[in-house]
Design an enzyme around this catalytic site. Structure first.
Site, PDB file in Angstrom:
ATOM      1  N   LYS A  12       7.962  27.038  26.269  1.00  0.00           N
ATOM      2  CA  LYS A  12       8.691  25.819  26.272  1.00  0.00           C
ATOM      3  C   LYS A  12       8.182  24.610  26.845  1.00  0.00           C
ATOM      4  CE  LYS A  12       9.622  25.789  30.955  1.00  0.00           C
ATOM      5  NZ  LYS A  12       9.260  24.626  31.712  1.00  0.00           N
ATOM      6  N   PRO A  97      -0.918  30.276  27.798  1.00  0.00           N
ATOM      7  CA  PRO A  97      -1.518  30.185  29.066  1.00  0.00           C
ATOM      8  C   PRO A  97      -0.672  30.337  30.231  1.00  0.00           C
ATOM      9  CG  PRO A  97      -2.195  28.384  27.519  1.00  0.00           C
ATOM     10  CD  PRO A  97      -0.985  29.388  26.887  1.00  0.00           C
ATOM     11  N   GLY A 101       3.397  25.569  33.427  1.00  0.00           N
ATOM     12  CA  GLY A 101       4.577  24.740  33.239  1.00  0.00           C
ATOM     13  C   GLY A 101       5.105  25.193  31.959  1.00  0.00           C
ATOM     14  N   GLY A 105       5.999  33.758  31.582  1.00  0.00           N
ATOM     15  CA  GLY A 105       6.663  34.858  32.251  1.00  0.00           C
ATOM     16  C   GLY A 105       8.065  34.666  32.333  1.00  0.00           C
ATOM     17  N   ASP A 138      14.688  29.502  34.806  1.00  0.00           N
ATOM     18  CA  ASP A 138      14.238  29.213  33.509  1.00  0.00           C
ATOM     19  C   ASP A 138      14.965  30.333  32.582  1.00  0.00           C
ATOM     20  OD1 ASP A 138      13.418  26.636  33.935  1.00  0.00           O
ATOM     21  OD2 ASP A 138      11.136  27.518  33.626  1.00  0.00           O
TER      22      ASP A 138
END
Ligand code: C5P
Length: 289
Positions: A12, A97, A101, A105, A138
């Protein structure tokens, strides 16, 4: 009935990220609009005798394999909530990666919840969102996917209509810093809070065609100070592309967003700079219309 369930777990970016206050519990109130991308990890869940986590793919290293892994914690939180036997095997193929940010995960954890919803009939979206909020800030927005507004510490997620397809190019610096997210929030404490007006206006009327100039991220006010080497990279990218680039979430990844037809030229413009370049695009939710 299949014994294995598999799905992409998208990265995102935050199209808007405002920090609107500090809470009693040490967390911060935010008002953000997240957008999921085509760049994705792949998550597979299957029945197992005991909880098990396997990780492979280009960005496998650095993913915790123990109980601190968000994907396993999400499975456990949902099992507890739904009175299910927890044992399941989770396989992650890491193409996002880490620690940049981009929410990899958290998205893996959100996708585990969606797959367990298939495995455990009767599991409601409300169950998923509650388990997601237990695991991180998140995760609820990523359970919804697509274009989502998130408030509170991020766990109060509200689905928005879909942003039309846009090209996105990610510029990923080689290193991040320890305790990045906590330090970024702490650095903002010295500055005035946002009022959420940008997120509210964006959510009320999603742009039909946006550019990086329409992106707003309050962490940009402190990112130059906290990430060594980010300022010269940022300046070099903007000079070569001839448009703004923006910070992804709490950084240090930078990104460009705009017409899909322009993305290849933007990616080429970054050749030779001190960052990995990933050309991708926005993606609608896999889980809702
Ligand atoms: O959600 P996550 O565990 O990634 O957050 C890491 C740290 O960032 C938290 O421990 C907290 O210090 C800070 N944070 C915050 N407000 C939020 C989210 C995170 O202050 N809304």
């Amino acid at each position: 009935m299949p014994e294995r369930w598999s799905a992409p777990a998208p990265a995102k970016v935050n199209l808007v990220l405002e920090v609107t206050g500090r809470r009693e519990d040490g967390y911060h109130e935010i008002d953000t609009v997240l957008q999921t991308l085509q760049l994705a990890d792949t998550v597979t869940v299957s029945a197992a005798q005991a909880p098990r986590l396997g990780v492979s793919g280009p960005f496998a290293s650095g993913t915790p394999l123990d109980g601190s892994n968000l994907a396993l914690r999400a499975a456990e939180a949902l099992a507890n909530r739904c009175g299910r036997n927890f044992p399941c095997s989770v396989e992650l193929v890491k193409d996002i990666p880490p620690a940049g940010g981009l929410g990899g995960g958290a998205s893996d954890a959100a996708t585990v919840l969606r797959l367990l919803q298939r495995a455990w009939p009767g599991t409601t979206d409300a169950d998923l969102l509650a388990a997601a909020a237990e695991v991180g800030s998140d995760e609820p927005a990523l359970v919804l996917g697509g274009t989502v507004r998130a408030r509170g510490r991020g766990e109060v997620a509200e689905p928005l209509g879909s942003l039309p397809p846009h090209g996105v190019v990610l510029f990923i610096p080689p290193a991040t810093i320890e305790r990045k997210t906590a330090r970024m929030f702490a650095a903002l404490d010295a500055l005035p809070s946002d009022d959420g007006a940008v997120a509210a206006a964006f959510a009320a009327r999603l742009p039909a065609a946006m550019t990086s100039a329409d992106v707003h991220n309050s962490f940009e006010r402190v990112a130059f100070d906290l990430f060594p080497g980010l300022a010269p990279l940022w300046e070099a990218l903007e000079a070569r592309i001839g448009e703004p680039v923006r910070l992804a979430g709490a950084g240090p990844t930078l990104f460009w967003i705009g017409p899909e037809s322009r993305a290849p030229a933007v990616a080429s413009a970054a050749a030779g700079l001190a960052c990995s370049v990933v050309e991708t695009a926005t993606a609608g939710s896999l889980w809702r219309p």
